[in-house]
Design a protein around this motif. Structure first.
Motif, mmCIF file in Angstrom:
data_model
loop_
_atom_site.group_PDB
_atom_site.id
_atom_site.type_symbol
_atom_site.label_atom_id
_atom_site.label_comp_id
_atom_site.label_asym_id
_atom_site.label_seq_id
_atom_site.Cartn_x
_atom_site.Cartn_y
_atom_site.Cartn_z
ATOM 1 N N ARG A 197 20.525 25.530 5.645
ATOM 2 C CA ARG A 197 19.328 25.865 4.879
ATOM 3 C C ARG A 197 18.132 25.079 5.394
ATOM 4 N N ARG A 198 16.955 25.718 5.379
ATOM 5 C CA ARG A 198 15.720 25.053 5.767
ATOM 6 C C ARG A 198 14.724 24.982 4.609
ATOM 7 N N ASP A 199 15.156 25.438 3.446
ATOM 8 C CA ASP A 199 14.224 25.516 2.323
ATOM 9 C C ASP A 199 14.551 24.526 1.207
ATOM 10 N N VAL A 200 15.410 23.555 1.488
ATOM 11 C CA VAL A 200 15.721 22.517 0.517
ATOM 12 C C VAL A 200 15.275 21.173 1.102
ATOM 13 N N ASP A 201 14.417 20.489 0.365
ATOM 14 C CA ASP A 201 13.842 19.235 0.832
ATOM 15 C C ASP A 201 14.257 18.125 -0.130
ATOM 16 N N VAL A 202 14.634 16.976 0.410
ATOM 17 C CA VAL A 202 15.089 15.859 -0.403
ATOM 18 C C VAL A 202 14.246 14.631 -0.072
ATOM 19 N N GLU A 203 13.748 13.979 -1.115
ATOM 20 C CA GLU A 203 12.900 12.803 -0.944
ATOM 21 C C GLU A 203 13.573 11.605 -1.611
ATOM 22 N N ILE A 204 13.765 10.534 -0.834
ATOM 23 C CA ILE A 204 14.355 9.307 -1.349
ATOM 24 C C ILE A 204 13.249 8.264 -1.458
ATOM 25 N N VAL A 205 13.031 7.745 -2.659
ATOM 26 C CA VAL A 205 11.965 6.781 -2.908
ATOM 27 C C VAL A 205 12.603 5.456 -3.308
ATOM 28 N N PHE A 206 12.239 4.386 -2.623
ATOM 29 C CA PHE A 206 12.773 3.093 -3.017
ATOM 30 C C PHE A 206 11.640 2.146 -3.374
ATOM 31 N N PRO A 207 11.808 1.361 -4.439
ATOM 32 C CA PRO A 207 10.696 0.571 -4.984
ATOM 33 C C PRO A 207 10.475 -0.746 -4.251
ATOM 34 N N VAL A 208 9.241 -1.194 -4.290
ATOM 35 C CA VAL A 208 8.903 -2.569 -3.942
ATOM 36 C C VAL A 208 8.001 -3.093 -5.041
ATOM 37 N N ASN A 209 7.929 -4.405 -5.146
ATOM 38 C CA ASN A 209 7.035 -5.003 -6.134
ATOM 39 C C ASN A 209 5.600 -4.836 -5.670
ATOM 40 N N PRO A 210 4.711 -4.270 -6.490
ATOM 41 C CA PRO A 210 3.331 -4.036 -6.063
ATOM 42 C C PRO A 210 2.584 -5.306 -5.690
ATOM 43 N N SER A 211 3.068 -6.469 -6.151
ATOM 44 C CA SER A 211 2.391 -7.720 -5.814
ATOM 45 C C SER A 211 2.733 -8.205 -4.412
ATOM 46 N N ALA A 212 3.691 -7.537 -3.783
ATOM 47 C CA ALA A 212 4.122 -7.970 -2.455
ATOM 48 C C ALA A 212 3.823 -6.886 -1.449
ATOM 49 N N ILE A 213 2.530 -6.590 -1.246
ATOM 50 C CA ILE A 213 2.151 -5.508 -0.364
ATOM 51 C C ILE A 213 1.141 -5.946 0.671
ATOM 52 N N THR A 214 1.127 -5.251 1.799
ATOM 53 C CA THR A 214 0.085 -5.432 2.791
ATOM 54 C C THR A 214 -0.358 -4.056 3.231
ATOM 55 N N THR A 215 -1.607 -3.924 3.622
ATOM 56 C CA THR A 215 -2.098 -2.654 4.134
ATOM 57 C C THR A 215 -2.940 -2.927 5.360
ATOM 58 N N ALA A 216 -3.311 -1.861 6.042
ATOM 59 C CA ALA A 216 -4.069 -2.000 7.264
ATOM 60 C C ALA A 216 -5.437 -2.635 7.031
ATOM 61 N N GLN A 217 -5.925 -2.621 5.795
ATOM 62 C CA GLN A 217 -7.254 -3.151 5.531
ATOM 63 C C GLN A 217 -7.235 -4.399 4.663
ATOM 64 N N GLN A 218 -6.053 -4.937 4.383
ATOM 65 C CA GLN A 218 -5.985 -6.141 3.564
ATOM 66 C C GLN A 218 -6.161 -7.372 4.445
ATOM 67 N N GLN A 219 -6.950 -8.355 3.997
ATOM 68 C CA GLN A 219 -7.181 -9.570 4.744
ATOM 69 C C GLN A 219 -7.043 -10.773 3.824
ATOM 70 N N THR A 220 -6.779 -11.914 4.416
ATOM 71 C CA THR A 220 -6.751 -13.142 3.635
ATOM 72 C C THR A 220 -8.144 -13.724 3.592
ATOM 73 N N SER A 221 -8.365 -14.630 2.665
ATOM 74 C CA SER A 221 -9.689 -15.226 2.532
ATOM 75 C C SER A 221 -10.017 -16.149 3.690
ATOM 76 N N SER A 222 -8.990 -16.595 4.418
ATOM 77 C CA SER A 222 -9.219 -17.537 5.497
ATOM 78 C C SER A 222 -9.236 -16.899 6.861
ATOM 79 N N SER A 223 -9.000 -15.599 6.927
ATOM 80 C CA SER A 223 -8.928 -14.948 8.230
ATOM 81 C C SER A 223 -9.409 -13.529 8.107
ATOM 82 N N SER A 224 -10.053 -13.058 9.146
ATOM 83 C CA SER A 224 -10.556 -11.684 9.130
ATOM 84 C C SER A 224 -9.642 -10.742 9.867
ATOM 85 N N ARG A 225 -8.523 -11.266 10.360
ATOM 86 C CA ARG A 225 -7.628 -10.389 11.112
ATOM 87 C C ARG A 225 -6.876 -9.459 10.181
ATOM 88 N N SER A 226 -6.434 -8.342 10.712
ATOM 89 C CA SER A 226 -5.651 -7.394 9.915
ATOM 90 C C SER A 226 -4.293 -7.977 9.638
#
Length: 685
Positions: free
Chosen positions: A523-552
């Motif tokens: 079958r090509r018409d059945v799609d399955v998505e597996i979602v696993f949690p992380v704590n939202p306080s432990a995240i990084t993104t491409a645009q997040q920076q620390t206060s002491s550094s401007s690097r990504s």
């Protein structure tokens, strides 16, 4: 199929914004607490109907008055996930005035009636007005209460979860079911090992088969390890990946199949259990090896070896008719000491409910002392409280010897230890559960019995409407497999979403099993998505920076399916605007793991079981005196203390009691006699 880490979803456009009122609502579009006139008009007949029968009649009439849904619209993109019946909702926009037009249908007349009323209530509203619907009371419950539909109580809340506009966004993004689309850096890392290097697999198979080595591994292994082992198992039958209950039994089968050594990939209590059960089965000549000369610990197991736990057991030993139900995730030392103080039976997350209920069934005046997992104990206590309020037939469906009255009578005599938890399952609470409830109400929820009460409650609520499971790792895998098979048995396409409430190592086994089902079906018409949690306080993104550094801080995130990663509003993090909804990566900046607030559900102890370690141990097996001497550090711990017999023998007693219960669904006469006789002596002091 998709697999990704749980994150807040971002709007994907004007139509998909219907799913995200929090992101879309602004000061210019205040949310009104009043029902829109069109909604009030649609609900008025139901408010006036004096009985459930008349309300159901109105629903059937509404269903029959709705225009039939074309077969071409019965697609997975229009499907409302979360209903036992098949329900589809369509939405289009009037280009002349921008207002929305809803339609739909169902293979259940009552569900079709609910869809018809929702379509009448929402059609003609603007997107902003539809978004405000989420702030109203759950208005489908005004149509017909759960009690009005005893055979399908799950339909109303499930339709409500999607009927508030979210079903309109289902067409935003789909994926071909024949492949795998990882979303987020952790998902990409997991997916990378699903198709391991063939030469590496064959090299391992050659070593194992030549030296007659079996391998038992827990589901929580690193994805790289699981990927290689799963592929190697296709060529060498003595490889098993399972939960802790099955590991020792699998080792016995390997010994009977001619294996001269068994490598255990898990924490130390697992290798101890394997050693003890092999000895009990008469395979004392089969060697057992861990994957590190160092201790491979477990926070839960260590909690049970504390002085506090001994005090807990001592209190149990002074109480007549006591039984200690000890979680299998404990050392042989704990099991031995426990049984020396109070009659003890081992349990797993899949049989703890039945074990507890059976204790009260066979020894009505028993007091059950569960430990050491505090979350599992609290969840079990909550489950018993629920059972005490249920109709007798529902209680007896779970255990035939009990009624609501008998459950109420035993409640004061169920005790659980309040100072032990798994560091992995500890993260499944707080904001993680808020995100699951808000953003994944249309998903199947799975939860290990060890998770905190918030996640347990969510999964139990979902279970009540056929959309969830609470239990062991094997229970979770079996549930997902069943739902995928059900979807494949239906003639139309579908999209299934599962939130995984347990250690992230389960993902590999789940994905491989789901992929095999999809491929075998063609079958090509059945799609399955597996979602696993992380704590939202432990995240990084491409645009997040620390206060002491401007690097990504991180640049390997993937945008949600259908998105381009652009920002559409955000919040300040470290002085930089953080776009809402970007992929959440597990762990602190520049690394995967756990921050102080938690992170991905990944056990650091299990990660000590690497492929390199397995190759090292296998390389030494069968070697000369120097190799044999080095292997001594890899053997399960030997306890020198004796309790009339060896610690290993004493610790095995509670496991054997569990095996007897698993076979006959009753406690052995020996265990019952121990409970009543030993504690009778206590009562007579």
């Amino acid at each position: 199929m998709h697999m990704h880490n749980l994150r807040r979803r971002r709007p994907l456009g004007s139509r998909t914004a219907l799913m995200h009122p929090r992101a879309a609502a602004t000061e210019e579009t205040p949310l009104s607490p009043q029902l829109h006139p069109s909604i009030s008009e649609a609900l008025a007949p139901f408010a006036k109907a004096p009985s459930a029968r008349e309300r159901m009649g109105l629903l059937i009439k509404a269903a029959r008055s709705m225009a039939p849904l074309p077969e071409s619209a019965c697609t997975q993109s229009n499907r409302v996930i979360g209903c036992t019946a098949q329900v589809w909702v369509t939405v289009s926009q009037d280009q002349s005035n921008g207002r929305l037009i809803f339609g739909g249908g169902s293979d259940s007349e009552l569900s079709a009636g609910v869809v018809a009323v929702l379509a009448k209530a929402l059609s003609g509203l603007t997107p902003d007005e539809v978004m405000q619907v989420r702030q109203y009371p759950r208005f489908p419950s005004l149509l017909i209460s759960a009690g009005d539909m005893p055979e399908q109580p799950q339909q109303e809340p499930s339709i409500n979860g999607n009927g508030n506009g979210s079903a309109a966004a289902a067409a935003a993004a789909t994926a071909a079911s024949g492949g795998l689309t990882p979303q987020g850096a952790f998902a990409e890392a997991q997916a990378a090992y699903l198709e391991p290097n063939a030469a590496e697999v064959l090299a391992l198979v050659h070593t194992l088969s030549t030296k007659k080595i079996g391998v038992v591994a827990h589901f929580y292994m690193d994805p790289q390890v699981q990927g290689v082992l799963s592929s190697a198992a296709e060529h060498w039958p003595h490889i098993a990946i399972s939960d802790s209950l099955v590991m020792a039994d699998a080792a016995v089968k390997m010994a009977k199949g001619g294996c001269r050594a068994v490598c255990v990939l898990g924490v130390d209590f697992m290798s101890e259990n394997v050693r003890a059960i092999l000895d009990e089965a008469g395979h004392t000549d089969v060697q057992v090896y861990r994957m590190s000369p160092l201790s491979i610990g477990c926070s839960l197991s260590e909690a049970a070896e504390s002085e506090d736990y001994v005090r807990y057991l001592t209190e149990a030993s002074r109480t007549p008719n006591s039984l200690h139900v000890v979680y299998i995730n404990t050392s042989l030392y704990t099991k031995a000491i426990a049984d020396s103080l109070v009659p003890t039976i081992t349990c797993t997350s899949s049989n703890v409910v039945q074990t507890t209920l059976q204790a009260f069934a066979q020894v009505p005046e028993a007091t059950v002392w569960y430990g050491p997992d505090t979350y599992m104990g609290a969840n079990l206590a909550q489950l018993l409280q629920w059972l005490a309020q249920m109709p007798d037939e529902e209680v007896q469906a779970l255990h035939p010897a009990h009624t609501a009255a008998s459950i109420r009578a035993l409640l004061p005599r169920f005790k659980y230890y309040d100072n032990g938890s798994c560091i992995v399952h500890h993260i499944f609470g707080g904001e993680v559960c808020e995100i699951v409830r808000e953003a994944y109400s249309d998903a199947y929820l799975t939860a290990h019995f060890e998770v905190p009460g918030e996640m347990f409650t969510l999964a139990m609520e979902a279970k009540g409407r056929g959309m969830g499971v609470v239990g062991s790792t094997s229970n979770i895998l079996d549930f997902i497999v069943l739902k995928v098979k059900d979807a494949l048995a239906r003639p139309f396409g579908d999209r299934l979403k599962f939130v995984l409430g347990t250690e992230s190592g389960m993902i590999t086994s789940i994905v491989r099993k789901v992929q095999s089902l999809l491929r075998a079906s063609g079958r090509r018409d059945v799609d399955v998505e597996i979602v696993f949690p992380v704590n939202p306080s432990a995240i990084t993104t491409a645009q997040q920076q620390t206060s002491s550094s401007s690097r990504s801080e991180s640049s390997n995130g993937a945008s949600p399916s259908g998105g381009d990663g652009s920002a559409s509003g955000g919040r300040a993090v470290g002085g930089v605007e953080l776009p809402m909804g970007l992929s959440v990566l597990p762990g602190p900046a520049m690394g995967e793991g756990c921050s102080l607030e938690g992170g991905c559900a990944s056990c650091p102890y299990m990660r000590m079981n690497t492929l390199a370690a397995l190759h090292t141990v296998c390389g030494m097996i069968g070697g000369g005196p120097e190799a044999q001497a080095a292997l001594e550090a890899y053997k399960p711990k030997l306890y020198e203390q004796r309790l009339g017999r060896s610690i290993a023998q004493a610790g095995c007693t509670s496991i054997l009691h569990m095996q007897d219960f698993q076979k006959g669904k009753r406690f052995s006469d020996k265990l019952v006699a121990d409970i009543t006789t030993r504690n009778a002596a206590v009562a007579g002091r």
